[in-house]
Design a protein around this motif. Structure first.
Motif, PDB file in Angstrom:
ATOM      1  N   LYS A  36      -1.864   5.810   1.902  1.00 38.39           N
ATOM      2  CA  LYS A  36      -0.867   6.132   2.921  1.00 38.39           C
ATOM      3  C   LYS A  36      -1.423   5.960   4.335  1.00 38.39           C
ATOM      4  CE  LYS A  36       2.371   9.728   4.405  1.00 38.39           C
ATOM      5  NZ  LYS A  36       1.973   9.668   5.823  1.00 38.39           N
TER       6      LYS A  36
ATOM      7  N   ARG B 101      -1.489   2.368   5.258  1.00 38.04           N
ATOM      8  CA  ARG B 101      -0.131   1.875   5.506  1.00 38.04           C
ATOM      9  C   ARG B 101       0.397   2.376   6.844  1.00 38.04           C
ATOM     10  NH1 ARG B 101       5.643   3.037   3.475  1.00 38.04           N
ATOM     11  NH2 ARG B 101       6.422   0.992   2.870  1.00 38.04           N
ATOM     12  N   ASP B 102       0.172   3.654   7.131  1.00 37.47           N
ATOM     13  CA  ASP B 102       0.628   4.211   8.409  1.00 37.47           C
ATOM     14  C   ASP B 102      -0.060   3.510   9.583  1.00 37.47           C
ATOM     15  OD1 ASP B 102       2.224   5.935   7.020  1.00 37.47           O
ATOM     16  OD2 ASP B 102       0.908   7.678   7.234  1.00 37.47           O
TER      17      ASP B 102
ATOM     18  N   CYS C 260       0.861  -1.197   0.000  1.00 32.77           N
ATOM     19  CA  CYS C 260       0.000   0.000   0.000  1.00 32.77           C
ATOM     20  C   CYS C 260       0.888   1.234   0.000  1.00 32.77           C
ATOM     21  CB  CYS C 260      -0.938  -0.007   1.213  1.00 32.77           C
ATOM     22  SG  CYS C 260      -2.148  -1.335   1.184  1.00 32.77           S
ATOM     23  N   VAL C 261       1.495   1.521  -1.154  1.00 34.04           N
ATOM     24  CA  VAL C 261       2.501   2.577  -1.225  1.00 34.04           C
ATOM     25  C   VAL C 261       2.001   3.817  -1.957  1.00 34.04           C
ATOM     26  CG1 VAL C 261       4.435   0.966  -1.044  1.00 34.04           C
ATOM     27  CG2 VAL C 261       3.463   1.483  -3.293  1.00 34.04           C
ATOM     28  N   SER C 262       0.794   3.794  -2.441  1.00 32.31           N
ATOM     29  CA  SER C 262       0.288   4.965  -3.161  1.00 32.31           C
ATOM     30  C   SER C 262      -0.139   6.037  -2.167  1.00 32.31           C
ATOM     31  CB  SER C 262      -0.906   4.567  -4.039  1.00 32.31           C
ATOM     32  OG  SER C 262      -1.987   4.138  -3.224  1.00 32.31           O
ATOM     33  N   PRO C 263      -0.139   7.291  -2.580  1.00 25.04           N
ATOM     34  CA  PRO C 263      -0.574   8.361  -1.668  1.00 25.04           C
ATOM     35  C   PRO C 263      -1.983   8.143  -1.138  1.00 25.04           C
ATOM     36  CG  PRO C 263       0.520   9.278  -3.604  1.00 25.04           C
ATOM     37  CD  PRO C 263       0.331   7.817  -3.877  1.00 25.04           C
TER      38      PRO C 263
END
Length: 211
Positions: free
Chosen positions: A98, A101-102, A92-95
């Motif tokens: 985010k 992911r955080d 899950c690296v797309s803006p």
């Protein structure tokens, strides 16, 4: 470089022409070739490696790494994708993702802290159990050598009676309450005082005989 030891080199697509390939693209290509997707990477002393971590900073020559593989996509009873926390952090690296992911990273760090606390508690419990075992062993060995408390009480009572008979106690301490406190202190240290008296008396006898 960034990535993990099991990550295959890219030999097709834009990378062959010199175009940089993102880590996410490498992971998707690896999953497409193998039909599997990594769900976690661990070693004997670490159960979480950040997907963006440098291999050289995490591992040394000879280290053994366990790579957990899962089917390309697992779904729950409702058909929603099921991914591990590590997969969420890794992919899950797309803006737009985010926040997800955080959140997964925060949950992972909380889980690591809980595991460390549990491990420390186990070590402390083992240490206390070992100390208790050693203490019990020592008590079994020295127990017969320790003075009997009943005998100590009786010996002090005899000495106290003798001092009272000769008015030694009343001469030194007039208040009955303070006399009781003095007797309590003597009881607490009676064995040491008795041993000291015996040692001193033995030395005096030796001096008298030698003189």
């Amino acid at each position: 470089r960034r990535g993990y030891p099991d990550e295959p080199a890219d030999s097709d697509g834009p990378a062959a022409a010199g175009t940089p390939v993102s880590r996410g693209t490498r992971r998707r290509r690896a999953a497409a070739r193998t039909g599997k997707r990594r769900s976690g990477i661990t070693t004997h002393n670490c159960d979480f490696f950040h997907p963006d971590a440098l291999v050289a900073e995490q591992l040394a020559d000879g280290d053994e790494v366990t790579v957990e593989l899962a089917p390309r996509m697992r779904v729950d009873a409702a058909g929603a994708p099921k991914v591990s926390r590590w997969q969420t952090i890794a992919f899950c690296v797309s803006p737009q993702r985010k926040a997800k992911r955080d959140g997964a990273l925060a949950d992972e760090y909380d889980a690591q802290a809980a595991r460390r606390a549990a491990a420390a508690a186990r070590v402390e419990a083992d240490r206390r159990a070992e100390n208790a075992r050693k203490g019990a062993s020592v008590r079994r060995v020295v127990g017969p050598q320790l003075p009997d408390r009943t005998a100590v009480h009786e010996a002090l009572h005899e000495d106290w009676f003798a001092m009272a008979k000769h008015r030694v106690v009343e001469t030194l301490v007039q208040d009955p309450e303070e006399q009781h406190l003095v007797k309590s202190v003597l009881l607490a240290h009676y064995v040491q005082l008795d041993e000291l008296f015996k040692t001193y008396a033995a030395e005096r006898n030796d001096d008298a005989r030698s003189g």
